[in-house]
Write an enzyme that holds these catalytic residues in place. Structure first.
Site, PDB file in Angstrom:
ATOM      1  N   CYS A  81     -12.029 -64.245  67.836  1.00 25.80           N
ATOM      2  CA  CYS A  81     -13.149 -63.398  68.282  1.00 25.80           C
ATOM      3  C   CYS A  81     -12.816 -61.910  68.197  1.00 25.80           C
ATOM      4  CB  CYS A  81     -13.557 -63.779  69.701  1.00 25.80           C
ATOM      5  SG  CYS A  81     -14.083 -65.490  69.792  1.00 25.80           S
ATOM      6  N   HIS A 110     -17.969 -58.491  72.608  1.00 24.52           N
ATOM      7  CA  HIS A 110     -17.978 -59.822  72.009  1.00 24.52           C
ATOM      8  C   HIS A 110     -18.918 -60.709  72.833  1.00 24.52           C
ATOM      9  CE1 HIS A 110     -16.908 -63.554  70.293  1.00 24.52           C
ATOM     10  NE2 HIS A 110     -16.268 -63.992  71.357  1.00 24.52           N
ATOM     11  N   ASN A 129     -22.058 -67.614  70.265  1.00 26.93           N
ATOM     12  CA  ASN A 129     -20.797 -66.965  69.914  1.00 26.93           C
ATOM     13  C   ASN A 129     -20.491 -67.228  68.442  1.00 26.93           C
ATOM     14  OD1 ASN A 129     -18.165 -66.144  69.595  1.00 26.93           O
ATOM     15  ND2 ASN A 129     -17.365 -67.271  71.359  1.00 26.93           N
TER      16      ASN A 129
HETATM   17  N1  ACO Z   1     -23.774 -79.133  79.859  1.00 24.60           N
HETATM   18  C1  ACO Z   1     -23.701 -79.583  81.133  1.00 24.60           C
HETATM   19  N2  ACO Z   1     -22.545 -79.582  81.828  1.00 24.60           N
HETATM   20  C2  ACO Z   1     -21.441 -79.118  81.222  1.00 24.60           C
HETATM   21  C3  ACO Z   1     -21.456 -78.636  79.886  1.00 24.60           C
HETATM   22  C4  ACO Z   1     -22.681 -78.672  79.206  1.00 24.60           C
HETATM   23  N3  ACO Z   1     -22.817 -78.223  77.932  1.00 24.60           N
HETATM   24  N4  ACO Z   1     -20.204 -78.248  79.564  1.00 24.60           N
HETATM   25  C5  ACO Z   1     -19.433 -78.469  80.647  1.00 24.60           C
HETATM   26  N5  ACO Z   1     -20.182 -78.990  81.635  1.00 24.60           N
HETATM   27  C6  ACO Z   1     -19.753 -79.380  82.984  1.00 24.60           C
HETATM   28  C7  ACO Z   1     -18.262 -79.632  83.071  1.00 24.60           C
HETATM   29  O1  ACO Z   1     -17.953 -80.942  82.648  1.00 24.60           O
HETATM   30  C8  ACO Z   1     -18.016 -79.422  84.543  1.00 24.60           C
HETATM   31  O2  ACO Z   1     -18.395 -80.583  85.233  1.00 24.60           O
HETATM   32  P1  ACO Z   1     -17.491 -81.124  86.450  1.00 24.60           P
HETATM   33  O3  ACO Z   1     -17.548 -80.031  87.471  1.00 24.60           O
HETATM   34  O4  ACO Z   1     -18.206 -82.360  86.838  1.00 24.60           O
HETATM   35  O5  ACO Z   1     -16.130 -81.323  85.873  1.00 24.60           O
HETATM   36  C9  ACO Z   1     -19.003 -78.311  84.911  1.00 24.60           C
HETATM   37  O6  ACO Z   1     -19.991 -78.297  83.865  1.00 24.60           O
HETATM   38  C10 ACO Z   1     -18.374 -76.953  85.012  1.00 24.60           C
HETATM   39  O7  ACO Z   1     -17.558 -76.726  83.846  1.00 24.60           O
HETATM   40  P2  ACO Z   1     -16.709 -75.413  83.692  1.00 24.60           P
HETATM   41  O8  ACO Z   1     -15.880 -75.520  82.455  1.00 24.60           O
HETATM   42  O9  ACO Z   1     -16.017 -75.103  84.980  1.00 24.60           O
HETATM   43  O10 ACO Z   1     -17.881 -74.358  83.486  1.00 24.60           O
HETATM   44  P3  ACO Z   1     -17.768 -72.814  83.401  1.00 24.60           P
HETATM   45  O11 ACO Z   1     -18.651 -72.182  84.380  1.00 24.60           O
HETATM   46  O12 ACO Z   1     -16.335 -72.340  83.323  1.00 24.60           O
HETATM   47  O13 ACO Z   1     -18.433 -72.516  81.971  1.00 24.60           O
HETATM   48  C11 ACO Z   1     -17.705 -71.938  79.744  1.00 24.60           C
HETATM   49  C12 ACO Z   1     -17.836 -73.044  80.789  1.00 24.60           C
HETATM   50  C13 ACO Z   1     -19.109 -71.473  79.400  1.00 24.60           C
HETATM   51  C14 ACO Z   1     -17.020 -72.502  78.508  1.00 24.60           C
HETATM   52  C15 ACO Z   1     -16.882 -70.760  80.314  1.00 24.60           C
HETATM   53  O14 ACO Z   1     -15.712 -71.254  80.911  1.00 24.60           O
HETATM   54  C16 ACO Z   1     -16.515 -69.731  79.298  1.00 24.60           C
HETATM   55  O15 ACO Z   1     -17.345 -68.977  78.827  1.00 24.60           O
HETATM   56  N6  ACO Z   1     -15.207 -69.584  78.966  1.00 24.60           N
HETATM   57  C17 ACO Z   1     -14.733 -68.532  78.094  1.00 24.60           C
HETATM   58  C18 ACO Z   1     -15.129 -68.740  76.647  1.00 24.60           C
HETATM   59  C19 ACO Z   1     -14.535 -67.642  75.779  1.00 24.60           C
HETATM   60  O16 ACO Z   1     -14.592 -66.476  76.087  1.00 24.60           O
HETATM   61  N7  ACO Z   1     -13.860 -68.045  74.689  1.00 24.60           N
HETATM   62  C20 ACO Z   1     -13.155 -67.079  73.886  1.00 24.60           C
HETATM   63  C21 ACO Z   1     -13.832 -66.819  72.627  1.00 24.60           C
HETATM   64  S1  ACO Z   1     -13.986 -68.244  71.590  1.00 24.60           S
HETATM   65  C22 ACO Z   1     -12.840 -68.092  70.302  1.00 24.60           C
HETATM   66  O17 ACO Z   1     -11.987 -67.269  70.296  1.00 24.60           O
HETATM   67  C23 ACO Z   1     -12.925 -69.096  69.174  1.00 24.60           C
END
Ligand code: ACO
Length: 333
Positions: A111, A252, A282
């Protein structure tokens, strides 16, 4: 001498996939995706490679600047989804574009790839090693998404953008400053398990679905919030800029909550933050050039504006670039 942006364009594949497209396939909801990420829809191309996405952007850059492809000295393509492992997508694009006098290379910064490439290109211009650098950032994330994994497949999209960098005698505009960081300890939280030399493709890696994005979202989220906010604030501070001096934050687009935290740390009001995550998701190395290109296209940036570009991604890689905008659309018209 500084490197200035003299043309900018972006391209996304035409087919749009909204959140409801996923709800029919996996256990997710439009509400979850929107509240956790800010994404409403994204573009995917299930045919063709990355260079098919980047080529129209590169051609538009040449058209805007009124130059021919053979005037390009060097091409850098920032991506984690090249057409092939080799040759480089820069080489494939060079051929498609007809940039027969250009050399070039791919740059893998996830990213943060576009910021790494922008700084690399700017330094080559400042060193006199190139006069017309084509710097592109883009990804075809659909190629490495597991569409059965709800924790990753809803987050990404396909798309990319291109800028032309050229030297300017004036020191007033262009790439003013940068902070680029990396911490390879982040590898465990965000990577592609197989396909490289460590774990080459086998029937087993394919059966185990190891050729896709693997992400521990919460771990990445915590590091991203801190990393992106830190470097965005630091670049303002060391250039003696206040929030009033900054025209736009161009972050980003991984998650609206990470973007909000960065803007808050900088003291920027929401109307100075470029956001299009709701339409594109993204696009990895594509997000920042797409944002910049949309700002320019819609006349929301003018010559002399201070722009802070910032990113966080796999590696971990992160960084910020202070760019003083150089193109005056009215003068060009
Ligand atoms: N739909 C419904 N529920 C979901 C989904 C979905 N698509 N995905 C995950 N959940 C559930 C999980 O299973 C979890 O359930 P549980 O509590 O029963 O275990 C719950 O939702 C919460 O999951 P979290 O992972 O804690 O959710 P979070 O609020 O952290 O959001 C996300 C997830 C959006 C991925 C976030 O963590 C994020 O944005 N992380 C950073 C991403 C990023 O910046 N990446 C870097 C760039 S990418 C690259 O370099 C290639």
């Amino acid at each position: 001498m500084k490197a200035i942006v003299t043309a900018i364009a972006h391209h996304v594949p035409p087919d749009v996939y909204d959140n409801n497209w996923f709800t029919k396939r996996i256990d997710t909801t439009d509400e979850w995706i929107q509240t956790r990420t800010g994404i409403k829809e994204r573009h995917f191309a299930f045919e063709g490679g990355l260079t098919d996405i980047l080529l129209p952007a590169a051609q538009e850059v040449l058209r805007q600047r009124g130059i021919t492809a053979d005037e390009i000295d060097c091409i850098i393509v920032a991506t984690v989804t090249p057409d092939r492992v080799f040759p480089s997508s820069a080489a494939i694009l060079q051929h498609k574009l007809g940039a027969k006098n250009a050399w070039g290379f791919d740059l893998s910064g996830a990213c943060s790839g576009f910021l790494y490439a922008l700084v690399t290109g700017a330094k080559m211009i400042e060193a006199g090693a190139a006069k017309k650098m084509l710097v592109l950032g883009g990804d075809k994330m659909s190629a490495i998404l597991n569409f059965d994994d709800r924790t990753t497949c809803v987050l990404f999209g396909d798309g990319g953008g291109a800028v032309l960098l050229e030297p300017s005698e004036s020191d007033d505009y262009g790439v003013v400053d940068h902070i680029l960081r990396m911490d390879g300890a982040g590898e465990v939280h965000l990577h592609q398990k197989a396909g490289g030399s460590l774990r080459p493709p086998t029937i087993e890696t394919v059966t185990n679905r190891e050729h896709f994005v693997y992400q521990e979202g919460q771990a990445v989220f915590k590091s991203a919030v801190k990393g992106m906010a830190d470097v965005s604030y630091e670049i303002m501070e060391r250039n003696h800029l206040t929030a009033d001096d900054v025209a736009w934050l161009i972050p980003h687009q991984a998650n609206l909550r990470i973007i909000d935290a960065t803007a808050e740390r900088m003291g920027l009001s929401k109307d100075k933050v470029m956001i299009n995550i709701e339409r594109f998701g993204n696009t990895t190395a594509g997000t920042i050039p797409i944002c910049l290109s949309e700002l320019y296209q819609t006349d929301r940036v003018k010559r002399g504006d201070y722009l802070v570009l910032s990113s966080f991604g796999a590696g971990y890689t992160w960084g910020s670039v202070l760019l003083r905008w150089s193109i005056d659309k009215k003068e060009k018209a």
